[in-house]
Write a protein that holds these residues in place. Structure first.
Motif, short mmCIF file in Angstrom:
data_model
loop_
_atom_site.label_atom_id
_atom_site.label_comp_id
_atom_site.label_asym_id
_atom_site.label_seq_id
_atom_site.Cartn_x
_atom_site.Cartn_y
_atom_site.Cartn_z
N GLN A 156 4.75 14.56 1.47
CA GLN A 156 4.13 13.24 1.56
C GLN A 156 5.05 12.17 0.99
OE1 GLN A 156 0.30 13.34 -0.33
NE2 GLN A 156 -0.42 15.11 0.85
N LEU A 157 5.72 12.49 -0.15
CA LEU A 157 6.63 11.51 -0.74
C LEU A 157 7.79 11.22 0.21
CD1 LEU A 157 7.46 9.81 -3.17
CD2 LEU A 157 8.66 11.80 -4.08
N THR A 158 8.32 12.27 0.82
CA THR A 158 9.41 12.05 1.79
C THR A 158 8.92 11.18 2.94
OG1 THR A 158 10.35 14.20 1.21
CG2 THR A 158 11.06 13.22 3.29
N SER A 159 7.70 11.51 3.45
CA SER A 159 7.13 10.70 4.54
C SER A 159 6.90 9.27 4.09
CB SER A 159 5.83 11.34 5.01
OG SER A 159 5.22 10.52 5.99
N LEU A 160 6.37 9.10 2.84
CA LEU A 160 6.13 7.74 2.33
C LEU A 160 7.44 6.99 2.14
CD1 LEU A 160 3.27 8.45 -0.24
CD2 LEU A 160 3.09 7.14 1.88
N GLY B 34 0.82 -1.21 0.00
CA GLY B 34 0.00 0.00 0.00
C GLY B 34 0.84 1.25 0.00
N LEU B 35 1.93 1.24 0.82
CA LEU B 35 2.81 2.41 0.88
C LEU B 35 3.50 2.64 -0.46
CD1 LEU B 35 4.45 1.96 4.40
CD2 LEU B 35 2.83 3.73 3.72
N GLU B 36 3.97 1.54 -1.09
CA GLU B 36 4.62 1.70 -2.38
C GLU B 36 3.63 2.19 -3.43
OE1 GLU B 36 6.38 -2.09 -3.04
OE2 GLU B 36 8.25 -1.60 -1.98
N ALA B 37 2.38 1.68 -3.33
CA ALA B 37 1.36 2.18 -4.26
C ALA B 37 1.10 3.67 -4.01
CB ALA B 37 0.07 1.37 -4.11
N SER B 38 0.99 4.03 -2.71
CA SER B 38 0.79 5.44 -2.38
C SER B 38 1.96 6.28 -2.85
CB SER B 38 0.60 5.61 -0.86
OG SER B 38 -0.55 4.91 -0.42
N ARG B 39 3.18 5.75 -2.68
CA ARG B 39 4.35 6.49 -3.13
C ARG B 39 4.33 6.67 -4.64
NH1 ARG B 39 10.26 4.22 -1.89
NH2 ARG B 39 9.56 2.64 -3.35
N ASP C 43 10.99 2.24 6.58
CA ASP C 43 10.72 1.64 7.90
C ASP C 43 10.00 0.30 7.74
OD1 ASP C 43 11.85 3.85 9.00
OD2 ASP C 43 9.95 4.86 9.46
N ALA C 44 9.02 0.26 6.79
CA ALA C 44 8.29 -1.00 6.58
C ALA C 44 9.22 -2.08 6.05
CB ALA C 44 7.13 -0.78 5.62
N GLN C 45 10.13 -1.71 5.13
CA GLN C 45 11.09 -2.69 4.61
C GLN C 45 12.02 -3.15 5.72
OE1 GLN C 45 12.87 -0.49 1.44
NE2 GLN C 45 11.33 -1.11 -0.10
N SER C 46 12.45 -2.20 6.55
CA SER C 46 13.31 -2.58 7.68
C SER C 46 12.57 -3.52 8.63
CB SER C 46 13.77 -1.33 8.42
OG SER C 46 14.54 -1.68 9.55
N THR C 47 11.29 -3.18 8.90
CA THR C 47 10.48 -4.06 9.77
C THR C 47 10.30 -5.43 9.13
OG1 THR C 47 9.31 -2.13 10.61
CG2 THR C 47 8.26 -4.26 10.95
N LEU C 48 10.05 -5.45 7.79
CA LEU C 48 9.89 -6.73 7.09
C LEU C 48 11.16 -7.54 7.17
CD1 LEU C 48 8.15 -8.54 5.30
CD2 LEU C 48 8.96 -7.28 3.33
N ARG C 49 12.31 -6.86 6.95
CA ARG C 49 13.58 -7.60 7.05
C ARG C 49 13.79 -8.13 8.46
NH1 ARG C 49 15.26 -3.37 3.61
NH2 ARG C 49 16.04 -2.20 5.38
N THR C 50 13.40 -7.30 9.44
CA THR C 50 13.55 -7.76 10.83
C THR C 50 12.68 -8.98 11.10
OG1 THR C 50 14.04 -5.49 11.53
CG2 THR C 50 13.35 -7.04 13.23
N LEU C 51 11.41 -8.90 10.62
CA LEU C 51 10.49 -10.05 10.82
C LEU C 51 10.98 -11.29 10.08
CD1 LEU C 51 7.08 -8.17 10.52
CD2 LEU C 51 8.07 -9.12 12.61
N GLU C 52 11.43 -11.09 8.82
CA GLU C 52 11.94 -12.24 8.08
C GLU C 52 13.18 -12.81 8.75
OE1 GLU C 52 12.50 -10.66 4.23
OE2 GLU C 52 10.43 -11.02 3.57
N SER C 53 14.05 -11.91 9.23
CA SER C 53 15.23 -12.38 9.96
C SER C 53 14.81 -13.14 11.22
CB SER C 53 16.13 -11.20 10.32
OG SER C 53 17.22 -11.63 11.11
N GLN C 54 13.79 -12.58 11.93
CA GLN C 54 13.29 -13.27 13.13
C GLN C 54 12.69 -14.63 12.77
OE1 GLN C 54 10.55 -10.92 15.31
NE2 GLN C 54 10.13 -12.46 16.86
N ARG C 55 11.93 -14.65 11.63
CA ARG C 55 11.35 -15.93 11.21
C ARG C 55 12.44 -16.92 10.85
NH1 ARG C 55 7.50 -15.93 6.02
NH2 ARG C 55 9.49 -15.32 5.10
#
Length: 775
Positions: free
Chosen positions: A711-715, A125-130, A721-733
């Motif tokens: 908005q683009l900077t925020s996105l 969704g964020l990438e689509a918004s971006r 942040d979402a990619q970092s969180t995803l990498r963290t979750l995947e690393s945790q998994r």
């Protein structure tokens, strides 16, 4: 006997050795002990069985000894079984705890999978918004460029019209200023004409009054001369009467003398003395009247001098006032010219500031275009790096999954226990070696891919920082451009105000120059009046000494005549005494003489009165004649003032006619210029309205672009942040998967250990059940 004894000894030794062997087998290799053939070992139980099978009976002592040995062995085996049971329970507890940890890790993995799915959804969704925001930014930038182009086109169309309008307004202002100046000068001339007309009426009234005074004075002089002539005739008649009365007195005196002799002589002497006294007194009266007339002439001239001096002082004050006015107007003109130079400098500075503002706006527009091109290039680089990073992360995830699978397979295959039946162990070892070689390659690829991802992440961070810096720079340029655009209107207003102030000051200078010329003309007129009055005063001062000398001579003559009168009067007492002595003798004749003398006295009185009247009339005539030159001078001055004022009025009328002609020539020019201004304003107003509308749209679009960039900077930050969180979750998994695999390996190892312990326990149970025998 000799042969059986050694065999029994060997059997007893074997019974003693069996428990030790069994202990070692249970402790180290239970499956091997189980797999060993029952008849391959010798022991007490087998010895007894063999003896029983061979002989059909067992020796009692041997059986007892075996029972004792087996009881000790059973106790030992039960103790070992208890230890093995406790070990099995501990292993089961460890397995249960490990399985619980595996369940917890599975639950965590499930939760992590849910979070990863949610994060991936959010990331998509964020990438689509971006992407939508980037599209909006691109569309907004396109719209902004179009609006700016429209604004520039409108500005280009408006600028020449505004310049024409400004030029027309400046020309109109100049014409109106010139008209105002002409009207002011016309009003000033008309005011001066009104003042001069009023002054002319006053001067005419003064001249009429002066002419009336001269006429009255001339009439009075004529009347006085006529009266003097009448009085002179009366005096002459009185003199004749007096002479006649004197003759009668003389005749009576002669008769008296003849009658009385000495008395007559005395009477004659007295009469002669009296006549001399009377004549002297008459002369004294005449001289006194002349002295009084001379004194009056001196007093009149002195009064005229005082009046002339007072008028001269008034004129000198007017002259000083005119000088002060000229000096003040000159100072005001110099000050106004200095202020005009300052205002012209301010106008030039305002024009320079406006031009500098426009140059800065043009330069900022170029810098903004350059920044937008750089920003677009950086966005393209970011998209390329993000695509490369996403591909590298996808490849890394596949490699990590492959590594996890290889590690789990290697662990599983390593844990397998086989005896290389049909070459299975060799195949397993070869497969393990193949997997380990592949694992090493995958690990290297993971390291390389991780390095690549870190490099791409660093490049992406650098690019994003550069984009943020470019956005900040673009925003700063836009804000600076907006600030400069906001400054343009005040600068234009300042320039207009400065030009207006210059025009106003130039009109003020023109008015001051006109006022200075009027003040100089007034000073010249006042100076002429002062010089004329000084000439009058000089004339009066020149006349005064002669009048004073005449008055002094008349006064001296009066004094001398008074001495003569006093001398004659001094002789009268003696003559009177002589006459008194003779009066007694000529009493009768005296009566006649008294009558005649009374008549003569009356005639003398009439003569004296007539002479006095003549003297008074003469004095009055002299006074009137002395007053006439002053009145005539006043009349001449008034006439000259009227002529001068009439000349001034004629000059003012000529100026008014000239200014009226100039004004009539200016009015059509002003009407034409105002019509031109109205036409230009009709053409400028729609363009200015369109320009204002475009500026509003540009400001709104710039604000929208700023919001979209924010908005683009925020996105971007949210995507990062979402990619970092995803990498963290995947690393945790992955960590959880590794932990689960390790725990599963641990459980398998524990289960193998439990199997081994349970096998040992089963061997011990069978041994204990057999009474301590292994079989």
């Amino acid at each position: 006997m000799n042969q059986s004894t050694p065999r029994i000894a060997r059997r007893l030794a074997g019974a003693v050795v069996v428990p030790g062997i069994l202990s070692g087998m249970l402790a180290f290799s239970a499956p091997a002990a189980v797999a060993a053939p029952a008849g391959s070992q010798e022991g007490i139980c087998s010895g007894i069985v063999n003896q029983l099978s061979y002989r059909g009976s067992v020796q009692e002592d041997l059986l007892k000894a075996a029972a004792r040995k087996n009881a000790a062995l059973i106790a030992q085996l039960e103790a070992e079984r208890a230890a093995l049971t406790a070990q099995a329970d501990a292993l089961n507890a460890t397995i249960a705890a490990t399985e619980q940890e595996i369940a917890d890790l599975d639950a965590q993995n499930a939760q992590t999978d849910v979070q990863i799915g949610s994060n991936q959804t959010e990331l998509a969704g964020l990438e689509a918004s971006r992407a939508a925001t980037e599209q909006s930014i691109s569309e907004t930038q396109t719209r902004l460029a179009s609006l700016q182009a429209s604004w520039q086109d409108t500005r280009d169309r408006l600028t020449p019209l505004e310049e024409q309008l400004a030029a027309a307004q400046a020309e109109n202002a100049r014409l109106q200023a010139e008209e105002a100046d002409v009207e002011a000068r016309l009003a000033e001339r008309q005011a001066q004409l009104g003042t001069a007309t009023a002054e002319l009426e006053g001067l005419k009234a003064d001249a009429d009054a002066a002419a009336g005074a001269v006429g009255v004075k001339t009439t009075q002089i004529a009347d006085a001369r006529a009266q003097l002539e009448t009085l002179v005739q009366a005096a002459e008649q009185a003199a004749a009467d007096a002479a006649s009365a004197g003759a009668a007195v003389e005749a009576a005196a002669a008769e008296l003398l003849r009658l009385e002799g000495i008395e007559g002589m005395a009477q004659d002497a007295l009469d002669a003395q009296l006549a001399a006294v009377q004549q002297a007194q008459d002369t004294l009266g005449t001289l006194t009247a002349a002295s009084d007339a001379a004194a009056l002439a001196v007093a009149g001239t002195t009064a005229e001098i005082a009046a002339a001096e007072a008028e001269l002082a008034t004129l000198q004050k007017e002259q000083q006032s005119a000088v002060a006015t000229v000096e003040a107007k000159t100072a005001e003109l110099a000050r106004a010219q200095t202020e005009l130079a300052a205002l012209q400098l301010q106008a030039q500075q305002a024009a320079d500031a406006l031009a500098a503002n426009q140059d800065a706006l043009d330069e900022l527009a170029q810098e903004q275009s350059a920044l937008e091109l750089q920003l677009a290039a950086k966005q393209a680089e970011i998209e390329t790096v993000e695509a490369q990073l996403q591909q590298a992360q996808t490849d890394l995830a596949a490699l990590q999954e492959r590594r996890t699978w290889l590690e789990s397979e290697i662990a599983r295959l390593t844990a397998v226990k086989d005896n290389n039946k049909n070459g299975e162990r060799d195949a397993r070892l070869a497969l393990i070696a193949s997997y380990r070689a592949e694992l090493a390659g995958v690990t290297t690829q993971i390291t390389d891919k991780t390095t690549l991802i870190n490099g791409l992440s660093g490049d992406l961070a650098v690019l994003q920082n550069e984009v943020q810096a470019l956005n900040a720079a673009l925003l700063a340029k836009q804000q600076e451009s907006s600030a400069l655009q906001q400054q343009a209107a005040p600068l234009q207003a300042s320039l207009t105000a400065a030009n207006t102030a210059v025009a106003t000051k130039e009109a003020e200078i023109a008015a001051l120059q006109a006022q200075l010329a009027a003040a100089e003309a007034s000073l010249q007129a006042t100076t002429g009046a002062v010089e004329a009055q000084e000439g009058v005063l000089a004339t009066l001062n020149a006349e005064l000494p002669g009048l004073q000398a005449t008055a002094a001579a008349a006064a001296d003559a009066v004094l001398q005549q008074e001495e003569v009168v006093r001398g004659l009067e001094a002789a009268l007492p003696g003559l009177t005494e002589n006459l008194a002595a003779a009066e007694q003798e000529v009493a009768l004749q005296q009566g006649v003489l008294d009558d005649l003398r009374a008549k003569k006295a009356a005639a003398d009185q009439l003569l004296a009165d007539a002479n006095a009247a003549v003297a008074a009339a003469t004095a009055q005539l002299a006074t009137l004649e002395s007053e006439l030159p002053g009145l005539q001078s006043a009349l001449d001055a008034a006439t000259q003032a009227v002529a001068a004022k009439q000349g001034e009025i004629d000059g003012l009328n000529a100026d008014i006619d000239g200014l009226t002609a100039v004004l009539e020539a200016l009015n059509p020019q002003i009407d034409a210029k105002e019509a031109e201004i109205l036409s230009l304003q009709d053409r400028v107003a729609p363009l200015q309205a369109l320009l204002t509308s475009l500026e509003g749209e540009i400001s709104a679009t710039e604000a929208q672009l700023k919001d979209l960039q924010a908005q683009l900077t925020s996105l971007d930050k949210q995507v990062t942040d979402a990619q970092s969180t995803l990498r963290t979750l995947e690393s945790q998994r992955r960590q959880n998967k590794d932990a689960i695999a390790a725990q599963k390996t641990t459980v398998a190892n524990l289960q193998n250990q439990i199997g081994e312990v349970q096998t040992k326990i089963a061997v011990l149970d069978s041994t204990i059940t057999n009474g301590g025998c292994a079989v």
